[in-house]
Write a protein that holds these residues in place. Structure first.
Motif, mmCIF file in Angstrom:
data_model
loop_
_atom_site.group_PDB
_atom_site.id
_atom_site.type_symbol
_atom_site.label_atom_id
_atom_site.label_comp_id
_atom_site.label_asym_id
_atom_site.label_seq_id
_atom_site.Cartn_x
_atom_site.Cartn_y
_atom_site.Cartn_z
ATOM 1 N N ALA A 1 -5.274 1.987 10.559
ATOM 2 C CA ALA A 1 -4.635 1.663 11.836
ATOM 3 C C ALA A 1 -3.554 0.604 11.701
ATOM 4 C CB ALA A 1 -5.694 1.181 12.828
ATOM 5 N N SER A 2 -3.233 0.191 10.487
ATOM 6 C CA SER A 2 -2.289 -0.899 10.283
ATOM 7 C C SER A 2 -0.851 -0.407 10.269
ATOM 8 C CB SER A 2 -2.583 -1.617 8.955
ATOM 9 O OG SER A 2 -3.856 -2.209 8.976
ATOM 10 N N PRO A 3 0.091 -1.203 10.807
ATOM 11 C CA PRO A 3 1.512 -0.871 10.707
ATOM 12 C C PRO A 3 1.998 -1.098 9.276
ATOM 13 C CG PRO A 3 1.242 -3.013 11.716
ATOM 14 C CD PRO A 3 -0.142 -2.458 11.547
ATOM 15 N N PRO A 4 3.233 -0.744 8.959
ATOM 16 C CA PRO A 4 3.680 -0.814 7.562
ATOM 17 C C PRO A 4 4.036 -2.210 7.044
ATOM 18 C CG PRO A 4 4.906 0.850 8.810
ATOM 19 C CD PRO A 4 4.186 -0.013 9.797
ATOM 20 N N GLY A 5 4.460 -3.129 7.896
ATOM 21 C CA GLY A 5 5.123 -4.338 7.440
ATOM 22 C C GLY A 5 4.233 -5.408 6.834
ATOM 23 N N VAL A 6 4.865 -6.537 6.546
ATOM 24 C CA VAL A 6 4.165 -7.677 5.950
ATOM 25 C C VAL A 6 3.276 -8.373 6.974
ATOM 26 C CG1 VAL A 6 4.520 -9.986 4.972
ATOM 27 C CG2 VAL A 6 5.902 -8.061 4.168
ATOM 28 N N ASP A 7 3.788 -8.591 8.176
ATOM 29 C CA ASP A 7 3.071 -9.359 9.189
ATOM 30 C C ASP A 7 1.975 -8.509 9.822
ATOM 31 O OD1 ASP A 7 2.296 -11.285 10.966
ATOM 32 O OD2 ASP A 7 4.084 -11.175 12.214
ATOM 33 N N GLY A 8 0.757 -8.648 9.320
ATOM 34 C CA GLY A 8 -0.375 -7.897 9.854
ATOM 35 C C GLY A 8 -0.389 -6.432 9.476
ATOM 36 N N GLY A 9 0.413 -6.036 8.493
ATOM 37 C CA GLY A 9 0.515 -4.623 8.133
ATOM 38 C C GLY A 9 0.139 -4.337 6.687
ATOM 39 N N LEU A 10 0.483 -3.130 6.235
ATOM 40 C CA LEU A 10 0.070 -2.659 4.917
ATOM 41 C C LEU A 10 0.736 -3.429 3.784
ATOM 42 C CD1 LEU A 10 0.134 1.180 5.662
ATOM 43 C CD2 LEU A 10 -1.895 -0.266 5.388
ATOM 44 N N ALA A 11 2.010 -3.768 3.943
ATOM 45 C CA ALA A 11 2.689 -4.509 2.879
ATOM 46 C C ALA A 11 2.054 -5.887 2.688
ATOM 47 C CB ALA A 11 4.176 -4.643 3.190
ATOM 48 N N GLY A 12 1.764 -6.564 3.793
ATOM 49 C CA GLY A 12 1.089 -7.855 3.695
ATOM 50 C C GLY A 12 -0.307 -7.720 3.120
ATOM 51 N N ALA A 13 -1.003 -6.650 3.510
ATOM 52 C CA ALA A 13 -2.341 -6.402 2.961
ATOM 53 C C ALA A 13 -2.275 -6.172 1.461
ATOM 54 C CB ALA A 13 -2.971 -5.202 3.662
ATOM 55 N N GLY A 14 -1.270 -5.384 1.034
ATOM 56 C CA GLY A 14 -1.129 -5.108 -0.393
ATOM 57 C C GLY A 14 -0.869 -6.365 -1.197
ATOM 58 N N ASP A 15 0.015 -7.225 -0.698
ATOM 59 C CA ASP A 15 0.261 -8.491 -1.385
ATOM 60 C C ASP A 15 -1.004 -9.333 -1.435
ATOM 61 O OD1 ASP A 15 2.854 -8.700 -2.464
ATOM 62 O OD2 ASP A 15 3.729 -8.967 -0.486
ATOM 63 N N PHE A 16 -1.758 -9.331 -0.349
ATOM 64 C CA PHE A 16 -3.014 -10.078 -0.308
ATOM 65 C C PHE A 16 -3.991 -9.558 -1.360
ATOM 66 C CE2 PHE A 16 -7.164 -10.550 2.289
ATOM 67 C CZ PHE A 16 -7.509 -11.708 1.612
ATOM 68 N N PHE A 17 -4.096 -8.236 -1.489
ATOM 69 C CA PHE A 17 -5.006 -7.679 -2.492
ATOM 70 C C PHE A 17 -4.562 -8.032 -3.911
ATOM 71 C CE2 PHE A 17 -5.980 -4.064 0.699
ATOM 72 C CZ PHE A 17 -6.945 -4.852 1.316
ATOM 73 N N LEU A 18 -3.252 -8.013 -4.158
ATOM 74 C CA LEU A 18 -2.762 -8.407 -5.477
ATOM 75 C C LEU A 18 -3.015 -9.899 -5.721
ATOM 76 C CD1 LEU A 18 0.596 -6.411 -5.710
ATOM 77 C CD2 LEU A 18 -1.618 -5.844 -6.735
ATOM 78 N N ASP A 19 -2.865 -10.703 -4.674
ATOM 79 C CA ASP A 19 -3.220 -12.123 -4.781
ATOM 80 C C ASP A 19 -4.690 -12.283 -5.179
ATOM 81 O OD1 ASP A 19 -0.678 -12.786 -3.908
ATOM 82 O OD2 ASP A 19 -1.304 -13.219 -1.850
ATOM 83 N N ALA A 20 -5.563 -11.541 -4.496
ATOM 84 C CA ALA A 20 -7.000 -11.650 -4.765
ATOM 85 C C ALA A 20 -7.312 -11.225 -6.193
ATOM 86 C CB ALA A 20 -7.784 -10.796 -3.765
ATOM 87 N N SER A 21 -6.643 -10.165 -6.647
ATOM 88 C CA SER A 21 -6.852 -9.696 -8.013
ATOM 89 C C SER A 21 -6.516 -10.781 -9.021
ATOM 90 C CB SER A 21 -5.992 -8.448 -8.259
ATOM 91 O OG SER A 21 -6.101 -8.017 -9.603
ATOM 92 N N GLU A 22 -5.396 -11.471 -8.787
ATOM 93 C CA GLU A 22 -4.951 -12.498 -9.719
ATOM 94 C C GLU A 22 -5.716 -13.804 -9.560
ATOM 95 O OE1 GLU A 22 -3.033 -15.034 -12.329
ATOM 96 O OE2 GLU A 22 -3.173 -12.849 -12.263
ATOM 97 N N LEU A 23 -5.762 -14.334 -8.351
ATOM 98 C CA LEU A 23 -6.270 -15.688 -8.153
ATOM 99 C C LEU A 23 -7.785 -15.781 -8.230
ATOM 100 C CD1 LEU A 23 -3.859 -16.868 -5.306
ATOM 101 C CD2 LEU A 23 -3.641 -17.184 -7.779
ATOM 102 N N LEU A 24 -8.478 -14.682 -7.896
ATOM 103 C CA LEU A 24 -9.932 -14.669 -8.027
ATOM 104 C C LEU A 24 -10.382 -14.119 -9.370
ATOM 105 C CD1 LEU A 24 -11.037 -13.414 -4.479
ATOM 106 C CD2 LEU A 24 -11.118 -15.762 -5.377
ATOM 107 N N GLY A 25 -9.424 -13.627 -10.149
ATOM 108 C CA GLY A 25 -9.771 -13.056 -11.450
ATOM 109 C C GLY A 25 -10.561 -11.772 -11.335
ATOM 110 N N GLU A 26 -10.285 -11.000 -10.272
ATOM 111 C CA GLU A 26 -11.011 -9.753 -10.032
ATOM 112 C C GLU A 26 -10.006 -8.604 -9.924
ATOM 113 O OE1 GLU A 26 -13.619 -10.289 -6.690
ATOM 114 O OE2 GLU A 26 -14.388 -12.179 -7.468
ATOM 115 N N PRO A 27 -9.642 -7.997 -11.072
ATOM 116 C CA PRO A 27 -8.595 -6.966 -11.072
ATOM 117 C C PRO A 27 -8.938 -5.728 -10.264
ATOM 118 C CG PRO A 27 -9.703 -7.085 -13.207
ATOM 119 C CD PRO A 27 -10.163 -8.266 -12.424
ATOM 120 N N MET A 28 -10.215 -5.566 -9.891
ATOM 121 C CA MET A 28 -10.576 -4.382 -9.116
ATOM 122 C C MET A 28 -9.903 -4.363 -7.745
ATOM 123 S SD MET A 28 -14.615 -3.875 -10.071
ATOM 124 C CE MET A 28 -15.029 -5.565 -9.693
#
Length: 288
Positions: free
Chosen positions: A171-198
């Motif tokens: 149900a998310s819009p495409p953009g960074v602010d509350g959307g898929l692009a922002g979610a994707g960056d967040f997931f990549l952040d989590a992969s790197e900063l938490l050390g969890e590549p999954m």
């Protein structure tokens, strides 16, 4: 070079104006003070050969203005309807505090993080929600707060925010602010900063959803802005933010408009591993 210089000076000018503004006016920059701070910290990279320590001083003055506009002890009532703003303010304080080695800014950022955790609504599967707010914005701040403070509670709430973001992806819009692009960056952040590549798997999963929202415009395949009605080149809710996420997903590197190099030495050298094949490898949500 001249164009880069002009952009750097313009960004610094915006920072100076925000410092001079009354505290009440800083609310509008709640989610994006970090981008202005970044302009100050990296001004030497766009103005070769010039040393401008006054820009770092202005960043400190901006942090003072932000601090003056919020309570000494942040409560969940302070955050009502403003969790995303406070997450942005918290990140700015975290970055300036690290750059200036000023513990009072770091302490206030931790106060904000603590209030955000207490404000969260938890589901039985461990997902964390903030009513009417972007969990990816809040989770992105909590990730970095966990890295700086070492308090694992912030990391757990960041994981819980990631679960909420992933659940709401359809149900998310495409953009960074509350959307898929922002979610994707967040997931990549989590992969790197938490050390969890999954978590990278979750970022990969967003690409087909962006494709579903895309359409032809003047013969080109483009993704609409968050209204889903028009096409915009903007970063926050338009094509620039989507492309920034897709390029980072493909090539690695830090998230735009962040200062993670202040917190970790090798974040700018990040490259992401090949997508995991087994969906059983997905990170599991754990109830807090």
């Amino acid at each position: 070079a001249a164009a880069h210089r002009a952009r750097g000076v313009a960004a610094a000018g915006r920072l100076r104006r925000s410092v001079l503004a009354p505290p009440a006016l800083t609310r509008g920059v709640g989610r994006r003070p970090g981008s202005l701070a970044r302009a100050a910290f990296h001004i030497e990279s766009v103005m070769p050969g010039e040393s401008r320590p006054d820009f770092l001083e202005r960043a400190g003055a901006c942090a003072e203005s932000l601090r003056a506009g919020i309570s000494l002890h942040v409560t969940t009532r302070d955050l009502a309807g403003r969790c995303g703003e406070y997450a942005g303010i918290g990140y700015a304080l975290l970055a300036v505090g690290a750059a200036l080695a000023e513990p009072s800014y770091l302490d206030l950022a931790a106060e904000i993080g603590d209030a955000l955790c207490r404000r969260a609504q938890l589901d039985t599967d461990g997902s964390a929600w903030w009513e009417g707010e972007s969990a990816s914005t809040i989770g992105s701040f909590l990730l970095r707060l966990c890295l700086v403070t070492g308090e694992q509670r912030f990391g757990e709430y960041a994981r819980a925010a990631a679960g909420a973001v992933y659940r709401s992806r359809w149900a998310s819009p495409p953009g960074v602010d509350g959307g898929l692009a922002g979610a994707g960056d967040f997931f990549l952040d989590a992969s790197e900063l938490l050390g969890e590549p999954m978590y990278r798997i979750w970022a990969d999963d967003l690409v087909p959803l962006l494709g579903l929202r895309a359409g032809r415009h003047d013969g080109r395949l483009v993704v609409p802005d968050n209204s889903l009605q028009t096409v915009s080149a903007a970063y926050i809710d338009g094509l620039a933010g989507v492309l920034a996420f897709l390029l980072r997903l493909r090539r690695g590197g830090p998230r735009l408009f962040t200062l993670d190099e202040l917190f970790t030495e090798d974040v700018s050298r990040t490259t992401y591993p090949t997508r995991h094949k087994s969906r059983a490898e997905r990170p599991q949500l754990v109830a807090l």
